[in-house]
Enzyme design. Structure first.
Site, PDB file in Angstrom:
ATOM      1  N   TRP A  99       0.942  -1.394   0.079  1.00 29.80           N
ATOM      2  CA  TRP A  99       0.024  -0.119   0.103  1.00 29.80           C
ATOM      3  C   TRP A  99       1.001   1.212  -0.193  1.00 29.80           C
ATOM      4  CZ3 TRP A  99      -4.362  -1.187  -2.027  1.00 29.80           C
ATOM      5  CH2 TRP A  99      -5.061  -2.471  -1.697  1.00 29.80           C
ATOM      6  N   ASP A 166      -1.983   6.563   6.393  1.00 27.97           N
ATOM      7  CA  ASP A 166      -2.648   5.632   5.870  1.00 27.97           C
ATOM      8  C   ASP A 166      -2.949   4.600   7.011  1.00 27.97           C
ATOM      9  OD1 ASP A 166      -4.411   3.566   4.795  1.00 27.97           O
ATOM     10  OD2 ASP A 166      -2.923   3.071   3.069  1.00 27.97           O
ATOM     11  N   LYS A 190     -12.113  -2.005   6.761  1.00 27.30           N
ATOM     12  CA  LYS A 190     -11.377  -2.744   7.641  1.00 27.30           C
ATOM     13  C   LYS A 190     -11.712  -2.826   9.180  1.00 27.30           C
ATOM     14  CE  LYS A 190      -8.615  -3.457   4.086  1.00 27.30           C
ATOM     15  NZ  LYS A 190      -7.715  -2.491   3.672  1.00 27.30           N
TER      16      LYS A 190
HETATM   17  C1  LIG Z   1      -7.006  -1.843   2.300  1.00 29.26           C
HETATM   18  C2  LIG Z   1      -6.034  -0.932   2.111  1.00 29.26           C
HETATM   19  C3  LIG Z   1      -6.072   0.151   1.191  1.00 29.26           C
HETATM   20  C4  LIG Z   1      -6.776  -0.018   0.046  1.00 29.26           C
HETATM   21  O1  LIG Z   1      -7.983   0.668   0.558  1.00 29.26           O
HETATM   22  P1  LIG Z   1      -9.208   0.668  -0.746  1.00 29.26           P
HETATM   23  O2  LIG Z   1     -10.226   1.416   0.030  1.00 29.26           O
HETATM   24  O3  LIG Z   1      -9.629  -0.509  -1.164  1.00 29.26           O
HETATM   25  O4  LIG Z   1      -8.755   1.903  -1.729  1.00 29.26           O
HETATM   26  C5  LIG Z   1      -4.881   0.943   1.601  1.00 29.26           C
HETATM   27  N1  LIG Z   1      -4.135   1.140   2.592  1.00 29.26           N
HETATM   28  C6  LIG Z   1      -4.289   0.012   3.493  1.00 29.26           C
HETATM   29  C7  LIG Z   1      -3.174   0.101   4.554  1.00 29.26           C
HETATM   30  C8  LIG Z   1      -5.135  -1.009   3.568  1.00 29.26           C
HETATM   31  O5  LIG Z   1      -5.280  -2.146   4.283  1.00 29.26           O
END
Ligand SMILES: *Cc1c(COP(=O)(O)O)cnc(C)c1O
Length: 360
Positions: A99, A166, A190
Site C-alpha cells: 500500500w 494511511d 477494515k
Molecule cells: C485496504 C487498504 C488500502 C486500500 O483501500 P481501498 O479502500 O480499497 O482503496 C490502502 N491502504 C491500506 C493500509 C489498506 O489496508
C-alpha cells in the site's frame, strides 16, 4: 457451525452494526423509507452524517482546527488527494509494503518523492528505523499498519515534518495523537463499516498552500467547506459506520479496545512462538501487527499448508489464507473480532499439531 471471520477486508463488523443497518434498509429513523431511498439532505440523514463526524472527533479526541470527512474513492483515492492538496515540490514516504508503494507511485505524479527507507529487500517483513528525513519536504507519509505483511507502527516516528498516515487497517484500534498529523485517512472496510466510505481527518491550516489547481471533488477545502456533503455521500455505508462508532463508544472507546486487541494478538503470537508447525513472518516483536497476524508453516512442515487450511476451514475458520505476496496464512483480528474466535483458531492449530504429530 459457528464461522470465525478472519478476512482482511472487507471484514468482520459488530453484530449490532449489521442488525441496525438491516433495520434501516427497511425503515430508517421512523420515516417508513429505506436509508437508501431518502435524500442525503433530509434532516434524518444529515443527523446521521453529523453524529458520525462528531463521534469520530470524540473517540479519537480530534483537536480543534481539524475536519472529519467521510468521502468515497477508498484509501486509494487518498493516495492522490494527499499530494494533490499538500505537496509543494517534495514529499517523503516510508515504504513498508504494497500500500505504501502504491501511495508513492501516485505521489510521483505531483513532484519529487523521497523514499526515506524501504523494507522491500526482505519482502517487507520489518519496519525500517533510523533513516534520515529531508526537512524541506511538505510532509512525511507513513502506513501505520501493513495489512498484507502484518506489521504495525505503534508510535509516531520522531520527525519534524507534519505526518500523513494511511491508517486503513488500524484506525480506532488504539489511541492516536491526531495533533501530530496533517492528514489521517482510512478506508472504512477494515475496522469501521462496509466498503464505500473513506474516513479523512484533515488539519485545516495545512490546506490552501499549493499553487496547482485542484479538481473540485478532490479538493479537501471544498469537502471541508461543505461538511463532507459536497456531493452525495455513500449514505447506507455512512449509516453503518455510525453504528460501529456507537458500539465502540459504548464499549469504552479506543483505550478499552486497545487492551482487548493486545490480549487477542498476544494469544495468537504466543501460540505461533510455541507451536512447532508454524512460524510468524514478522520476527521483530515490536513490529508485529495487532490487526493482521501473518504466519507460514515452519520449513520442515511446508507441505502441510494445504492440510491445515482444510482442517481450519472444517473448524469454521474463514479468510485465513495468506495474501499471495506472503503466502501461508493471515488472521485479521480487527476490533469486532471476539476473543473466542482467536481462541478457536488457536485450538485448531493445537489440534492439528496433535493429530499430525501426537508425539510433539
Ligand atoms: C485496504 C487498504 C488500502 C486500500 O483501500 P481501498 O479502500 O480499497 O482503496 C490502502 N491502504 C491500506 C493500509 C489498506 O489496508
Amino acid at each position: 457451525m459457528k464461522k470465525h471471520n478472519f478476512y482482511a477486508g472487507p471484514s468482520i463488523l459488530p453484530e449490532i452494526t449489521k442488525e441496525k443497518t438491516a433495520e434501516a434498509t427497511i425503515n430508517f429513523a421512523g420515516t417508513g423509507l429505506s436509508v437508501m431511498e431518502v435524500s442525503h439532505r433530509s434532516k434524518e440523514f444529515v443527523a446521521v452524517m453529523t453524529e458520525a463526524r462528531n463521534l469520530v472527533k470524540e473517540l479519537l479526541q480530534v483537536p480543534d482546527g481539524y475536519s472529519v470527512l467521510l468521502l468515497q474513492g477508498g484509501a486509494s483515492a487518498q493516495f492522490l488527494m494527499v499530494p494533490y492538496n499538500l505537496m509543494k515540490n517534495k514529499a517523503a514516504y516510508l515504504n513498508t509494503g504494497s500500500w505504501a508503494s502504491k501511495a508513492i507511485k501516485e505521489a510521483k505524479l505531483f513532484g519529487e518523492v523521497v523514499e526515506v527507507a524501504s523494507s522491500k529487500d526482505a519482502n517487507f517483513n520489518y519496519i525500517p528505523k533510523n533513516y534520515p528525513v529531508p526537512d524541506d519536504a511538505s510532509y512525511f507519509h507513513i502506513t501505520t499498519n501493513n495489512t498484507i505483511f502484518g506489521k504495525e507502527l505503534l508510535t509516531e516516528p520522531d520527525v519534524k515534518l507534519p505526518l500523513v498516515a494511511d491508517m486503513s487497517s488500524d484506525i480506532f484500534s488504539r489511541p492516536v495523537d491526531v495533533s501530530k498529523y496533517d492528514v489521517i485517512y482510512a478506508g472504512a472496510q477494515k475496522n469501521l463499516g462496509p466498503a464505500g466510505v473513506t474516513l479523512v481527518i484533515v488539519k485545516e491550516d495545512a490546506l490552501g498552500k499549493v499553487d496547482r489547481p485542484i479538481p473540485t471533488i478532490l479538493d479537501y477545502k471544498v469537502q471541508v467547506a461543505n461538511g463532507s456533503m459536497f456531493n452525495t455521500p455513500a449514505t447506507l455505508p455512512v449509516f453503518a459506520c455510525l453504528q460501529t462508532l456507537k458500539w465502540l463508544k459504548e464499549l469504552g472507546g479506543v483505550e478499552t479496545i486497545e487492551k482487548i486487541n493486545i490480549q487477542k494478538s498476544n494469544l495468537l503470537y504466543e501460540e505461533l512462538d510455541r507451536n512447532k508447525l508454524f512460524v510468524p513472518t514478522v520476527l521483530n516483536q515490536e513490529d508485529r501487527s495487532r490487526m493482521n497476524v501473518t504466519f507460514v508453516m515452519a520449513p520442515d512442515y511446508a507441505e502441510l499448508e494445504g492440510d491445515f487450511l482444510e482442517f481450519a476451514t472444517s473448524k469454521g475458520m474463514v479468510g485465513i489464507k495468506g495474501h499471495r505476496s506472503v503466502g501461508g496464512f493471515r488472521a485479521s483480528l480487527y476490533n469486532a473480532m471476539p476473543v473466542e474466535s482467536v481462541k478457536a483458531l488457536i485450538e485448531a492449530m493445537q489440534d492439528f499439531e496433535k493429530n499430525k504429530y501426537p508425539e510433539v
